[in-house]
Design an enzyme around this catalytic site. Structure first.
Site, short mmCIF file in Angstrom:
data_model
loop_
_atom_site.label_atom_id
_atom_site.label_comp_id
_atom_site.label_asym_id
_atom_site.label_seq_id
_atom_site.Cartn_x
_atom_site.Cartn_y
_atom_site.Cartn_z
N GLY A 1 0.31 -15.45 3.94
CA GLY A 1 0.47 -14.16 3.27
C GLY A 1 1.09 -13.15 4.23
N ASN B 1 -2.81 -7.70 6.69
CA ASN B 1 -2.50 -8.83 5.81
C ASN B 1 -2.84 -8.46 4.36
OD1 ASN B 1 -5.34 -8.86 6.18
ND2 ASN B 1 -5.36 -10.99 5.54
N PRO B 2 -2.57 -9.33 3.37
CA PRO B 2 -2.73 -8.94 1.96
C PRO B 2 -4.13 -8.47 1.55
CG PRO B 2 -1.36 -10.87 2.10
CD PRO B 2 -1.86 -10.62 3.49
N CYS B 3 -5.17 -9.04 2.13
CA CYS B 3 -6.52 -8.64 1.71
C CYS B 3 -7.17 -7.63 2.64
CB CYS B 3 -7.41 -9.87 1.57
SG CYS B 3 -6.86 -10.95 0.24
N GLU C 1 -8.17 -7.66 5.81
CA GLU C 1 -9.13 -7.93 6.88
C GLU C 1 -8.49 -8.09 8.25
OE1 GLU C 1 -8.19 -12.19 5.49
OE2 GLU C 1 -8.26 -10.19 4.63
N ILE D 1 -11.54 -21.63 0.33
CA ILE D 1 -12.43 -22.43 1.19
C ILE D 1 -13.89 -22.29 0.79
CG2 ILE D 1 -10.82 -22.55 3.14
CD1 ILE D 1 -12.60 -20.47 4.59
N SER E 1 -6.83 -21.72 4.63
CA SER E 1 -6.14 -22.69 3.77
C SER E 1 -4.90 -23.33 4.41
CB SER E 1 -5.74 -22.03 2.44
OG SER E 1 -6.89 -21.75 1.69
N PRO F 1 -11.71 -13.00 2.73
CA PRO F 1 -12.26 -13.19 1.38
C PRO F 1 -12.69 -14.63 1.10
CG PRO F 1 -9.88 -12.87 1.29
CD PRO F 1 -10.30 -12.60 2.70
N THR F 2 -12.20 -15.59 1.87
CA THR F 2 -12.56 -17.02 1.75
C THR F 2 -12.42 -17.54 0.31
OG1 THR F 2 -14.96 -16.74 1.38
CG2 THR F 2 -14.20 -16.78 3.67
N ALA G 1 -2.80 -17.89 8.39
CA ALA G 1 -3.02 -17.29 7.07
C ALA G 1 -2.22 -16.01 6.88
CB ALA G 1 -4.51 -16.99 6.89
#
Length: 534
Positions: free
Chosen positions: A103, A256-258, A260, A415, A59, A411-412, A74
Site C-alpha cells: 500500500g 501508509n493507507p491505514c 499506523e 492475517i 500479507s 489493522p491486521t 506492506a
C-alpha cells in the site's frame, strides 16, 4: 496467499506456506556469519511461531517470500514533486507496488493549486485533486490482477489553497474509492478552530499567502464530510514529527493507507503482529497472561522482521536505500479483544485500558531490548548517528538500536482471519456476521469464544445465533449480564472509549495505531467533531 502455478493451481497448503516463508527469511542469517545448522534453527523457530498462529508477518511477506516477486513490505510513502514527470513516475511506481500487494501513502502538498500558472507552457494548473484521481485510476486497474486491493493514503495540508476542494473530494461516493484522505493540521490550527479565528492559505510554489479562511468554518466542513462519508481524517503532523526517530533525514509528511506507519519519503515498512490471545496460561480455572511466552515471541518477531529487510526485493532503488538506512520495522498485536474476553475484562472499562497499557508496555520494552541485542552481531541501523537513539539520556547513555521505531499497531485485516483472531486492538465487530472478500466471496463467521460460553452456560441455540447474525449485539437479549459485559461489540462501545483505547495503546507504541472509531447511524456532526477534538 498460497503459492500457485502459472495456471492458478494451488501448489501448497498452509503448512507449506509457513515453511516457504520461514525458509526464505532465515537465509538472511547467512549475511551475519550463521552456519547452516544455525540457519536451520532460525527457520524452525520462525516456522513454529507462524504454524502455532502466535506470530504472523504482513500479507506481502506471506504471499511473496520465496516466490518470484519477493516484495515483502506492506507500506510505502512516495514523495510527489510539483512537475508532471515526477507525478507520473510516482503513478507508475504505485502500480508496481500495488501489483505486489503493498500500500502507498502520499503528501500532495507540493503541488501548485488549481488555477495557478504553469511556467513552461503559460497554461493553468489543474491542482492536486485532479492528479490524485490519476493515482486512484491506476489503483483500480491494478486491483483487477492483484492479490489484494491496492490502497492509498492522500494527505493535503490545511494551509493549501485547494484544501476545501480536497475535503469534498469523496463527497459523491464515486471518486477516490481507493484512497483514505486526511487533512494535515497542527496545534495552531486547532487553537484557531476553538477561537473561531482566521488562518493563512499559502501557495506551495511561491510560498506566498494567497488568502485566509476561518479555521472553524474549515473544521466544520471537514466534520460534515466525515459525518457524510467517513473521510477526511485529521493527521497531526506536528505531533508525528515531534517523535520522528530520524529527524536528521527530514520531515515525515505522510503515512501508509491505514495510518499506523508515519514514514519519511521513500521509506517502507515491514509489519508483523503477535496473536496475544495465544499468550495466556490457564491454571485451576484462572486465565493469566503468560509474559515469558510473550517475551520469547517478541524476540522471534524482531529477528524475523530484521531479516525481512535484507531478503526484500524493493520496487525501486530509492526505497531500498532508505529502507536499509533506517531499518524501520513495526511489531504489533492482534487478538487483543479475544485476550480481554479470555481474562473476563470489559473492553470499554478502566481495566480494559490498563490491560492494553500493560501489554503494549511489555511489548515495547522487549522489542527495544531485542533490537538492541541484535546490534551485537549486526550493528545499529546506518542512520543511527543523529537519530533520537543516539542522543544521550539522563544518565549519559545512548541506545544502540538495529531498527527505527520498532512497534506499531496495524489493522491486521487478513492475517487476523488466518489466525482466527480479533483484528488489531479493535473490539469484536459482531459475534456472528457475513464477511465479503475480494470478488464478492461470502464467508459466514461466528465467534468461537461466544459459542463456547453460550454452550457452557446453557443458553446456546440455533435461533439465538440467527437472531445475533441480524442484530450483531447482545444488548437486547435475555442472557446473563456478565456475558453482555464481556462480549461487547464495536457498536455497543461509545465513541470516546474507542479514542481512549487508542490513546492508552499509543503511550507505548513508537509509530502509530490503526483504530476505527465506530459511530451509530444516528450520530450527529457534533459527535464527530467531539471525537476529533478528543
Amino acid at each position: 496467499y498460497l503459492s500457485k502455478d502459472r495456471e492458478g493451481y494451488i501448489l501448497e497448503d498452509s503448512v507449506g506456506m509457513f515453511r516457504r516463508v520461514a525458509e526464505n527469511l532465515s537465509q538472511a542469517d547467512r549475511n551475519y556469519g550463521a552456519t547452516e545448522e544455525e540457519r536451520q534453527a532460525t527457520e524452525d523457530k520462525f516456522f513454529l511461531a507462524m504454524q502455532r498462529l502466535e506470530l504472523l508477518p504482513n500479507s506481502p511477506t506471506l504471499m511473496n517470500a520465496g516466490r518470484e516477486l519477493q516484495q515483502l513490505s506492506a507500506c510505502f510513502v512516495l514523495p510527489v514533486d510539483d512537475n508532471l514527470g515526477s507525478i507520473f513516475d510516482k503513478v507508475k511506481q504505485t502500480a508496481l507496488i500495488h501489483k505486489s500487494g503493498g500500500g502507498t501513502g502520499f503528501s500532495f502538498n507540493r503541488l501548485r493549486p488549481e488555477g495557478d500558472v504553469v511556467g513552461s507552457t503559460g497554461g493553468i494548473a489543474s491542482g492536486p485533486v485532479s492528479f490524485i484521481r490519476a493515482f486512484d485510476a491506476a489503483t483500480d486497474v491494478v486491483k483487477q490482477g492483484g492479490t489484494r486491493r491496492g490502497a492509498n493514503m492522500g494527505i493535503l495540508n490545511v494551509n493549501h489553497p485547494d484544501v476545501e476542494k480536497f475535503i469534498r473530494a469523496k463527497e459523491d461516493g464515486k471518486n477516490l474509492s481507493n484512497f483514505n484522505i486526511s487533512v494535515a493540521v497542527n496545534k495552531d490550527f486547532m487553537e484557531r478552530v476553538k477561537a473561531g479565528q482566521e488562518y493563512d492559505l499559502v501557495n506551495p510554489r511561491t510560498g506566498q499567502i494567497t488568502g485566509q479562511r476561518n479555521a472553524k468554518d474549515v473544521f466544520d466542513s471537514l466534520t460534515n464530510m466525515a459525518w457524510k462519508t467517513g473521510d477526511p481524517g485529521l493527521i497531526f503532523l506536528d505531533v508525528i514529527n515531534r517523535d520522528n526517530p530520524n529527524p536528521q533525514l527530514g520531515e515525515i509528511e505522510s503515512t501508509n493507507p491505514c495510518g499506523e506507519q508515519p514514514l519519511l519519503p521513500h521509506e517502507s515498512c515491514n509489519l508483523a503482529s503477535i496473536n496475544v490471545a495465544r499468550m495466556v496460561n490457564i491454571a485451576n480455572g484462572d486465565t493469566m497472561i503468560n509474559w515469558e511466552r510473550l517475551d520469547e515471541t517478541v524476540d522471534i518477531a524482531v529477528h524475523l522482521l530484521d531479516n525481512v529487510i535484507d531478503m526484500n526485493n524493493y520496487p525501486i532503488p530509492e526505497i531500498e536505500e532508505m529502507s536499509k538506512k533506517t531499518r524501520r520495522i513495526g511489531l504489533g498485536v492482534m487478538g487483543f479483544s479475544d485476550l480481554l474476553i479470555e481474562l473476563g475484562i470489559r473492553y470499554d472499562s478502566e481495566e480494559g485500558l490498563q490491560t492494553a497499557r500493560d501489554v503494549m508496555r511489555r511489548i515495547q520494552e522487549r522489542t527495544h531490548q531485542a533490537s538492541a541485542e541484535l546490534t551485537q552481531t549486526r550493528g545499529s541501523f546506518p542512520a543511527w548517528d543523529g537519530s533520537i537513539y543516539s542522543q544521550p539520556s539522563a544518565d549519559g547513555s545512548v541506545r544502540p538500536m538495529r531498527n527505527s521505531a520498532p512497534t506499531t499497531i496495524a489493522p491486521t485485516g487478513t492475517i487476523s482471519i488466518i489466525a482466527g483472531a480479533s483484528s488489531g486492538i479493535e473490539p469484536l465487530f459482531a459475534l456472528s456476521y457475513v464477511r465479503n472478500v475480494m470478488d464478492n466471496t461470502k464467508l459466514v463467521e461466528g465467534n468461537p469464544y461466544f459459542e463456547a460460553v453460550a454452550k457452557q452456560e446453557g443458553f446456546y441455540s440455533e435461533d439465538l445465533m440467527e437472531e445475533l447474525a441480524q442484530t450483531g449485539s447482545l444488548e437486547t437479549m435475555d442472557i446473563p449480564e456478565w456475558v453482555k459485559d464481556v462480549f461487547r461489540v464495536s457498536h455497543d462501545i461509545a465513541p470516546e472509549w474507542h479514542v481512549k483505547m487508542q490513546g492508552a495503546v499509543q503511550e507505548y507504541v513508537d509509530n502509530s495505531v490503526s483504530k476505527t472509531i465506530n459511530f451509530p447511524h444516528d450520530a450527529t456532526e457534533e459527535e464527530i467533531a467531539g471525537a476529533y477534538m478528543l
